[in-house]
Design a protein around this motif. Structure first.
Motif, PDB file in Angstrom:
ATOM      1  N   LYS A  13       0.808  -1.151   0.042  1.00  0.00           N
ATOM      2  CA  LYS A  13      -0.137  -0.173  -0.011  1.00  0.00           C
ATOM      3  C   LYS A  13       0.898   1.421   0.155  1.00  0.00           C
ATOM      4  CE  LYS A  13      -3.646   2.513   2.516  1.00  0.00           C
ATOM      5  NZ  LYS A  13      -4.632   2.330   3.397  1.00  0.00           N
ATOM      6  N   ILE A  14       0.600   2.176  -0.959  1.00  0.00           N
ATOM      7  CA  ILE A  14       1.507   3.251  -1.047  1.00  0.00           C
ATOM      8  C   ILE A  14       0.463   4.473  -0.518  1.00  0.00           C
ATOM      9  CG2 ILE A  14       2.845   4.890  -2.490  1.00  0.00           C
ATOM     10  CD1 ILE A  14       3.175   2.666  -4.438  1.00  0.00           C
ATOM     11  N   ILE A  15       1.201   5.192   0.585  1.00  0.00           N
ATOM     12  CA  ILE A  15       0.635   6.407   1.156  1.00  0.00           C
ATOM     13  C   ILE A  15       1.388   7.521   0.670  1.00  0.00           C
ATOM     14  CG2 ILE A  15       0.256   7.629   3.344  1.00  0.00           C
ATOM     15  CD1 ILE A  15       0.397   4.734   4.832  1.00  0.00           C
ATOM     16  N   PRO A  16       0.674   8.508  -0.129  1.00  0.00           N
ATOM     17  CA  PRO A  16       1.343   9.655  -0.813  1.00  0.00           C
ATOM     18  C   PRO A  16       1.202  10.917   0.131  1.00  0.00           C
ATOM     19  CG  PRO A  16      -0.763   8.922  -1.724  1.00  0.00           C
ATOM     20  CD  PRO A  16      -0.674   8.312  -0.815  1.00  0.00           C
ATOM     21  N   VAL A  17       1.922  10.795   1.186  1.00  0.00           N
ATOM     22  CA  VAL A  17       1.842  12.088   2.202  1.00  0.00           C
ATOM     23  C   VAL A  17       1.967  13.278   1.524  1.00  0.00           C
ATOM     24  CG1 VAL A  17       2.701  10.540   4.205  1.00  0.00           C
ATOM     25  CG2 VAL A  17       4.130  12.067   2.728  1.00  0.00           C
ATOM     26  N   PHE A  18       2.436  13.616   0.267  1.00  0.00           N
ATOM     27  CA  PHE A  18       2.443  14.937  -0.110  1.00  0.00           C
ATOM     28  C   PHE A  18       1.015  15.483  -0.296  1.00  0.00           C
ATOM     29  CE2 PHE A  18       2.962  12.042  -3.692  1.00  0.00           C
ATOM     30  CZ  PHE A  18       1.798  12.550  -4.655  1.00  0.00           C
ATOM     31  N   ALA A  19      -0.035  14.443  -0.643  1.00  0.00           N
ATOM     32  CA  ALA A  19      -1.431  14.813  -1.071  1.00  0.00           C
ATOM     33  C   ALA A  19      -2.299  14.745   0.228  1.00  0.00           C
ATOM     34  CB  ALA A  19      -1.877  13.548  -2.034  1.00  0.00           C
ATOM     35  N   GLU A  20      -1.790  14.610   1.228  1.00  0.00           N
ATOM     36  CA  GLU A  20      -2.501  14.510   2.534  1.00  0.00           C
ATOM     37  C   GLU A  20      -2.410  15.879   3.345  1.00  0.00           C
ATOM     38  OE1 GLU A  20      -4.901  12.179   3.309  1.00  0.00           O
ATOM     39  OE2 GLU A  20      -4.319  10.885   1.754  1.00  0.00           O
ATOM     40  N   ASN A  21      -3.285  16.313   4.048  1.00  0.00           N
ATOM     41  CA  ASN A  21      -3.402  17.137   5.115  1.00  0.00           C
ATOM     42  C   ASN A  21      -2.880  16.345   6.587  1.00  0.00           C
ATOM     43  OD1 ASN A  21      -3.820  19.678   6.685  1.00  0.00           O
ATOM     44  ND2 ASN A  21      -5.850  19.016   6.969  1.00  0.00           N
ATOM     45  N   ILE A  22      -1.428  16.691   6.739  1.00  0.00           N
ATOM     46  CA  ILE A  22      -1.080  16.017   7.880  1.00  0.00           C
ATOM     47  C   ILE A  22      -0.341  17.228   8.384  1.00  0.00           C
ATOM     48  CG2 ILE A  22       0.645  14.375   8.968  1.00  0.00           C
ATOM     49  CD1 ILE A  22      -0.298  12.674   6.639  1.00  0.00           C
ATOM     50  N   SER A  23      -0.590  17.480   9.649  1.00  0.00           N
ATOM     51  CA  SER A  23       0.182  18.402  10.626  1.00  0.00           C
ATOM     52  C   SER A  23       1.098  17.813  11.382  1.00  0.00           C
ATOM     53  CB  SER A  23      -0.986  19.207  11.482  1.00  0.00           C
ATOM     54  OG  SER A  23      -1.778  19.857  10.685  1.00  0.00           O
ATOM     55  N   PRO A  24       2.352  18.649  11.643  1.00  0.00           N
ATOM     56  CA  PRO A  24       3.238  18.304  12.656  1.00  0.00           C
ATOM     57  C   PRO A  24       2.876  17.668  13.817  1.00  0.00           C
ATOM     58  CG  PRO A  24       3.767  20.507  12.181  1.00  0.00           C
ATOM     59  CD  PRO A  24       2.709  19.913  11.345  1.00  0.00           C
ATOM     60  N   CYS A  25       3.448  16.982  14.713  1.00  0.00           N
ATOM     61  CA  CYS A  25       3.216  16.825  16.145  1.00  0.00           C
ATOM     62  C   CYS A  25       3.388  18.016  16.794  1.00  0.00           C
ATOM     63  CB  CYS A  25       4.010  15.788  16.752  1.00  0.00           C
ATOM     64  SG  CYS A  25       3.900  15.634  18.483  1.00  0.00           S
ATOM     65  N   THR A  26       2.916  18.546  17.981  1.00  0.00           N
ATOM     66  CA  THR A  26       2.800  19.642  18.601  1.00  0.00           C
ATOM     67  C   THR A  26       3.240  19.477  19.969  1.00  0.00           C
ATOM     68  OG1 THR A  26       0.417  19.632  19.251  1.00  0.00           O
ATOM     69  CG2 THR A  26       0.752  20.724  17.515  1.00  0.00           C
ATOM     70  N   GLU A  27       3.814  18.310  20.296  1.00  0.00           N
ATOM     71  CA  GLU A  27       4.260  18.039  21.658  1.00  0.00           C
ATOM     72  C   GLU A  27       3.446  18.253  22.942  1.00  0.00           C
ATOM     73  OE1 GLU A  27       7.058  16.088  22.331  1.00  0.00           O
ATOM     74  OE2 GLU A  27       7.537  15.883  20.058  1.00  0.00           O
ATOM     75  N   CYS A  28       2.069  18.050  22.606  1.00  0.00           N
ATOM     76  CA  CYS A  28       1.108  18.471  23.594  1.00  0.00           C
ATOM     77  C   CYS A  28       0.977  17.491  24.850  1.00  0.00           C
ATOM     78  CB  CYS A  28      -0.218  18.841  22.960  1.00  0.00           C
ATOM     79  SG  CYS A  28      -1.010  17.228  22.339  1.00  0.00           S
ATOM     80  N   SER A  29       1.492  16.192  24.375  1.00  0.00           N
ATOM     81  CA  SER A  29       1.425  15.054  25.351  1.00  0.00           C
ATOM     82  C   SER A  29       0.164  14.563  25.673  1.00  0.00           C
ATOM     83  CB  SER A  29       2.015  15.433  26.745  1.00  0.00           C
ATOM     84  OG  SER A  29       3.451  15.646  26.467  1.00  0.00           O
ATOM     85  N   PHE A  30      -0.869  14.908  25.026  1.00  0.00           N
ATOM     86  CA  PHE A  30      -2.266  14.316  24.904  1.00  0.00           C
ATOM     87  C   PHE A  30      -2.278  12.832  24.538  1.00  0.00           C
ATOM     88  CE2 PHE A  30      -6.424  13.112  23.053  1.00  0.00           C
ATOM     89  CZ  PHE A  30      -7.385  13.546  23.960  1.00  0.00           C
ATOM     90  N   CYS A  31      -1.298  12.405  23.624  1.00  0.00           N
ATOM     91  CA  CYS A  31      -1.463  10.942  23.356  1.00  0.00           C
ATOM     92  C   CYS A  31      -0.492  10.144  24.248  1.00  0.00           C
ATOM     93  CB  CYS A  31      -0.674  10.699  21.899  1.00  0.00           C
ATOM     94  SG  CYS A  31       1.135  11.214  22.152  1.00  0.00           S
ATOM     95  N   SER A  32       0.141  10.480  25.365  1.00  0.00           N
ATOM     96  CA  SER A  32       0.632   9.922  26.582  1.00  0.00           C
ATOM     97  C   SER A  32      -0.204   9.599  27.482  1.00  0.00           C
ATOM     98  CB  SER A  32       1.753  10.612  27.187  1.00  0.00           C
ATOM     99  OG  SER A  32       1.248  12.016  27.669  1.00  0.00           O
ATOM    100  N   LYS A  33      -1.534  10.669  27.594  1.00  0.00           N
ATOM    101  CA  LYS A  33      -2.580  10.060  28.429  1.00  0.00           C
ATOM    102  C   LYS A  33      -3.652   9.204  27.837  1.00  0.00           C
ATOM    103  CE  LYS A  33      -1.662  14.624  30.379  1.00  0.00           C
ATOM    104  NZ  LYS A  33      -0.791  15.420  29.596  1.00  0.00           N
ATOM    105  N   THR A  34      -3.799   9.419  26.630  1.00  0.00           N
ATOM    106  CA  THR A  34      -5.083   8.680  26.013  1.00  0.00           C
ATOM    107  C   THR A  34      -4.722   7.735  24.970  1.00  0.00           C
ATOM    108  OG1 THR A  34      -4.906  10.200  24.147  1.00  0.00           O
ATOM    109  CG2 THR A  34      -6.342  10.885  26.171  1.00  0.00           C
ATOM    110  N   GLY A  35      -3.192   7.641  24.389  1.00  0.00           N
ATOM    111  CA  GLY A  35      -2.946   6.708  23.345  1.00  0.00           C
ATOM    112  C   GLY A  35      -3.680   7.282  22.048  1.00  0.00           C
ATOM    113  N   GLU A  36      -4.090   8.335  21.819  1.00  0.00           N
ATOM    114  CA  GLU A  36      -4.512   8.883  20.774  1.00  0.00           C
ATOM    115  C   GLU A  36      -4.193  10.365  20.368  1.00  0.00           C
ATOM    116  OE1 GLU A  36      -8.817   8.702  19.866  1.00  0.00           O
ATOM    117  OE2 GLU A  36      -8.887   6.368  20.512  1.00  0.00           O
ATOM    118  N   CYS A  37      -3.890  10.766  19.166  1.00  0.00           N
ATOM    119  CA  CYS A  37      -3.463  11.945  18.725  1.00  0.00           C
ATOM    120  C   CYS A  37      -4.593  13.021  18.786  1.00  0.00           C
ATOM    121  CB  CYS A  37      -2.679  12.185  17.303  1.00  0.00           C
ATOM    122  SG  CYS A  37      -1.934  13.633  16.966  1.00  0.00           S
TER     123      CYS A  37
END
Length: 125
Positions: free
Chosen positions: A30-54
């Motif tokens: 499966k090829i994922i063309p990230v150039f065609a996607e709306n993907i923001s960078p991580c903001t280091e908010c640490s939410f995922c460390s508490k919930t397991g989700e971004c």
């Protein structure tokens, strides 16, 4: 074997695409063309460390299950200014959810890195 290829090139027909095509011969990846996607960078908010989700709600969410299920992850990117492309860096920064929650990924992952680079074709002097 479940293989995903993450294409970090912003060019649709460049050298990176040729490398991906060569790698993908005889393979059903499966090829994922990230150039065609709306993907923001991580903001280091640490939410995922508490919930397991971004906390960021963008197109990256649809690829988390592909990453979890993959046996092999292929990262393909041209090298611009001695680095991966910005879109690839955004994508990879979102792996923070896996780093902070090691129990999300149950099986070992293998990875391949495909890089292309270029340079000046004319003398600069």
């Amino acid at each position: 074997m479940n293989i995903i290829i993450i294409n970090g090139s912003v060019k649709k027909g460049g050298e990176c695409k040729k490398l991906i095509e060569m790698f993908n011969e005889g393979v059903d990846a499966k090829i994922i063309p990230v150039f065609a996607e709306n993907i923001s960078p991580c903001t280091e908010c640490s939410f995922c460390s508490k919930t397991g989700e971004c906390v960021i709600k963008d197109n990256m969410r649809k690829y988390y299950s592909d990453i979890i299920d993959a046996d092999l992850i292929v990262l393909a990117s041209p090298v611009y200014f001695s680095s991966l492309t910005g879109v690839m860096l955004n994508f990879l920064s979102r792996f923070q959810v896996f780093f902070l929650n090691g129990d999300i990924i149950k099986k070992k992952k293998r990875a391949v890195l495909l890089l292309t680079g270029g340079g000046a074709t004319k003398s600069l002097t």
